[in-house]
Design an enzyme around this catalytic site. Structure first.
Site, PDB file in Angstrom:
ATOM      1  N   CYS A 165       0.809  -1.222   0.000  1.00  0.00           N
ATOM      2  CA  CYS A 165       0.000   0.000   0.000  1.00  0.00           C
ATOM      3  C   CYS A 165       0.843   1.274   0.000  1.00  0.00           C
ATOM      4  O   CYS A 165       0.295   2.381   0.004  1.00  0.00           O
ATOM      5  CB  CYS A 165      -0.951  -0.016   1.187  1.00  0.00           C
ATOM      6  SG  CYS A 165      -1.935  -1.531   1.236  1.00  0.00           S
ATOM      7  N   HIS A 305      -2.916   8.128   6.118  1.00  0.00           N
ATOM      8  CA  HIS A 305      -3.091   6.784   5.563  1.00  0.00           C
ATOM      9  C   HIS A 305      -4.477   6.277   5.951  1.00  0.00           C
ATOM     10  O   HIS A 305      -5.168   5.682   5.131  1.00  0.00           O
ATOM     11  CB  HIS A 305      -1.990   5.861   6.072  1.00  0.00           C
ATOM     12  CG  HIS A 305      -1.959   4.531   5.407  1.00  0.00           C
ATOM     13  ND1 HIS A 305      -1.876   4.376   4.040  1.00  0.00           N
ATOM     14  CD2 HIS A 305      -2.016   3.270   5.915  1.00  0.00           C
ATOM     15  CE1 HIS A 305      -1.871   3.085   3.728  1.00  0.00           C
ATOM     16  NE2 HIS A 305      -1.962   2.395   4.850  1.00  0.00           N
ATOM     17  N   GLU A 316      -0.863   5.555  13.487  1.00  0.00           N
ATOM     18  CA  GLU A 316      -0.572   6.764  12.717  1.00  0.00           C
ATOM     19  C   GLU A 316      -0.729   8.008  13.583  1.00  0.00           C
ATOM     20  O   GLU A 316       0.087   8.938  13.507  1.00  0.00           O
ATOM     21  CB  GLU A 316      -1.487   6.845  11.494  1.00  0.00           C
ATOM     22  CG  GLU A 316      -1.145   8.006  10.573  1.00  0.00           C
ATOM     23  CD  GLU A 316      -1.880   7.968   9.249  1.00  0.00           C
ATOM     24  OE1 GLU A 316      -1.467   8.700   8.323  1.00  0.00           O
ATOM     25  OE2 GLU A 316      -2.885   7.218   9.119  1.00  0.00           O
ATOM     26  N   LYS A 337      -9.625   7.581   2.192  1.00  0.00           N
ATOM     27  CA  LYS A 337     -10.158   6.216   2.179  1.00  0.00           C
ATOM     28  C   LYS A 337     -11.536   6.118   2.800  1.00  0.00           C
ATOM     29  O   LYS A 337     -12.240   5.116   2.584  1.00  0.00           O
ATOM     30  CB  LYS A 337      -9.184   5.278   2.902  1.00  0.00           C
ATOM     31  CG  LYS A 337      -7.827   5.116   2.226  1.00  0.00           C
ATOM     32  CD  LYS A 337      -6.916   4.197   3.027  1.00  0.00           C
ATOM     33  CE  LYS A 337      -5.530   4.073   2.389  1.00  0.00           C
ATOM     34  NZ  LYS A 337      -4.710   5.290   2.581  1.00  0.00           N
ATOM     35  N   HIS A 342      -9.889   1.599   0.326  1.00  0.00           N
ATOM     36  CA  HIS A 342      -8.420   1.519   0.284  1.00  0.00           C
ATOM     37  C   HIS A 342      -7.989   0.946  -1.061  1.00  0.00           C
ATOM     38  O   HIS A 342      -8.201  -0.230  -1.340  1.00  0.00           O
ATOM     39  CB  HIS A 342      -7.937   0.643   1.430  1.00  0.00           C
ATOM     40  CG  HIS A 342      -6.455   0.639   1.636  1.00  0.00           C
ATOM     41  ND1 HIS A 342      -5.560   1.203   0.755  1.00  0.00           N
ATOM     42  CD2 HIS A 342      -5.706   0.129   2.655  1.00  0.00           C
ATOM     43  CE1 HIS A 342      -4.335   1.035   1.202  1.00  0.00           C
ATOM     44  NE2 HIS A 342      -4.398   0.390   2.359  1.00  0.00           N
ATOM     45  N   PHE A 401       1.972  -3.367   3.943  1.00  0.00           N
ATOM     46  CA  PHE A 401       2.378  -4.665   4.490  1.00  0.00           C
ATOM     47  C   PHE A 401       3.870  -4.866   4.236  1.00  0.00           C
ATOM     48  O   PHE A 401       4.400  -4.467   3.192  1.00  0.00           O
ATOM     49  CB  PHE A 401       1.601  -5.803   3.816  1.00  0.00           C
ATOM     50  CG  PHE A 401       0.207  -6.018   4.346  1.00  0.00           C
ATOM     51  CD1 PHE A 401      -0.335  -5.203   5.322  1.00  0.00           C
ATOM     52  CD2 PHE A 401      -0.564  -7.067   3.865  1.00  0.00           C
ATOM     53  CE1 PHE A 401      -1.617  -5.416   5.810  1.00  0.00           C
ATOM     54  CE2 PHE A 401      -1.851  -7.294   4.340  1.00  0.00           C
ATOM     55  CZ  PHE A 401      -2.377  -6.468   5.322  1.00  0.00           C
TER      56      PHE A 401
END
Length: 413
Positions: A165, A305, A316, A337, A342, A401
């Protein structure tokens, strides 16, 4: 040799909220919803049956039908967004003095998984001879960057970061550095993804990362909210045309914003979970800020994010507090998002477009569905309504990830 300054002169978007920049941006400002029930396949047996889908997508007319059939969906999105960005910037590659001075940097997290699934069924049901010879050149993630080059004529540096991502943000950051070093004058940069498939959905569901708010798709993606239960997958592409300031001024191009910093780190902690307290993301933000040469107080906004997962949103928030200290209380944040879902490898691309538009129009889009703030998420996430602001600089955060962190710093030009 002094480093080149890098500006944004064009943008392109394919998203669940619209298939051009203005439609996408106006929908964000209005807090609209792009999430609905999955229609591309029968998802009735799946725990998650919703996604941010791109509906009624058609490739631009200048792409021949036979070429379109040789592209996976993620590649088609990238080509369409690239043509938009070039058109907005007024760039025709064939008219440039040197086509090797324009390159492509398009990240992708997964690639053509839809093609893999389709051809695997052929293999199992009909045998190896019925597998398409186009299988490999359609599913490999770098083919978006390759096909954009083929269909635009861009012969310069061409790369495809694959960092989950964080892919699109890495792609933009690397394109920025390529122009800074003088290796190209223009770069088509961002990300693309089309992973709303049976296998992809099943994998994320098994990993317990996705929302199961199927009964109310519009309320499923709720970053920083107490009742969030996972992310909602989206698809699309977001690309910037980055250009050296010298080139843009020579062309008398419209400049939407300046890209002034890039930072990247790795948590080196876990394959899917972020590092507790967000030290890795914090260092990436600090690097981007240091690269920009701006003071902390110059930054008034972060495009977060903000995935709507229990761990990420808290992590975050903690990282932002580490970096900004008392100034964190004055920062504004929001999550794209919350409306698009996402977009995985494309997320940082559409969020970079939203960030550039925020600076250009001096407006910030809200975070949708933030109705009951998580006590651990106690910053200003712009719930409810968009805001008109006076904004000098902002950050756009991406995490992936594998522990990947990538942060872009933009300032108003």
């Amino acid at each position: 040799m002094s480093q080149q300054r890098v500006v944004v002169t064009g943008m392109g978007v394919i998203s669940p909220l619209g298939q051009d920049v203005q439609t996408f941006w106006q929908a964000l400002l209005a807090g609209q919803n792009g999430i609905s029930e999955i229609e591309r396949f029968d998802a009735s047996a799946f725990e998650t049956r919703i996604a941010g889908s791109v509906k009624d997508f058609k490739l631009p007319a200048q792409i021949p039908h036979i070429d379109a059939r040789r592209m996976a969906r993620f590649t088609q999105f990238a080509v369409a967004a690239a043509l938009q960005a070039l058109e907005q910037a007024g760039v025709v590659v064939a008219e440039l003095a040197d086509p090797y001075r324009i390159g492509v940097s398009i990240g992708c997290g997964i690639g053509g998984l839809d093609i893999v699934e389709e051809q695997h069924l052929n293999l199992i049901s009909k045998g190896p001879r019925r597998v398409s010879p186009l299988l490999v050149p359609m599913f490999i993630p770098n083919m978006a960057a390759g096909q954009v080059a083929i269909h635009t004529g861009a012969q310069g540096p061409n790369i495809c970061p694959v960092t989950a991502c964080a892919s699109a943000a890495h792609a933009i950051g690397e394109a920025y550095r390529i122009i800074q070093r003088g290796e190209a004058d223009l770069m088509i940069a961002g990300g693309t993804e089309a992973a709303i498939t049976r296998l992809s959905m099943a994998g994320f569901i098994s990993a317990k990362t996705m929302s199961t708010h199927n009964q109310n798709p519009a309320a499923a993606s709720r970053p920083f909210d107490r009742d969030r239960d996972g992310f909602v997958m989206g698809e699309g592409a977001g690309l910037l045309l980055l250009e050296s300031l010298e080139s843009a001024q020579q062309r008398q191009a419209t400049i939407f914003a300046e890209l002034v910093g890039f930072g990247m780190t790795n948590d080196a902690f876990h394959i899917t979970a972020p590092m507790p307290e967000g030290q890795g993301l914090a260092r990436a933000m600090q690097t981007a800020i240091a690269c920009s040469g701006l003071e902390l107080e110059a930054f008034g906004y972060i495009n977060a994010h903000g995935t709507s997962t229990p761990l990420n949103d808290i992590t975050e928030t903690q990282a932002i507090k580490q970096v900004f200290g008392e100034h964190a209380k004055k920062l504004m944040l929001s999550s794209t998002k919350s409306m698009t879902g996402h977009l995985l490898g494309a997320a940082g691309g559409i969020e970079a477009v939203a960030s550039v538009m925020s600076l250009y129009e001096q407006k910030l889009h809200p975070t949708r569905n933030l109705e009951h703030p998580d006590p651990a998420c106690d910053l200003d996430y712009i719930p409810g309504l968009a805001r008109e602001v006076k904004l000098q600089a902002l950050l756009s955060n991406s995490m992936g990830f594998g522990g990947h962190n990538a942060v872009l710093a933009f300032q108003r030009f």
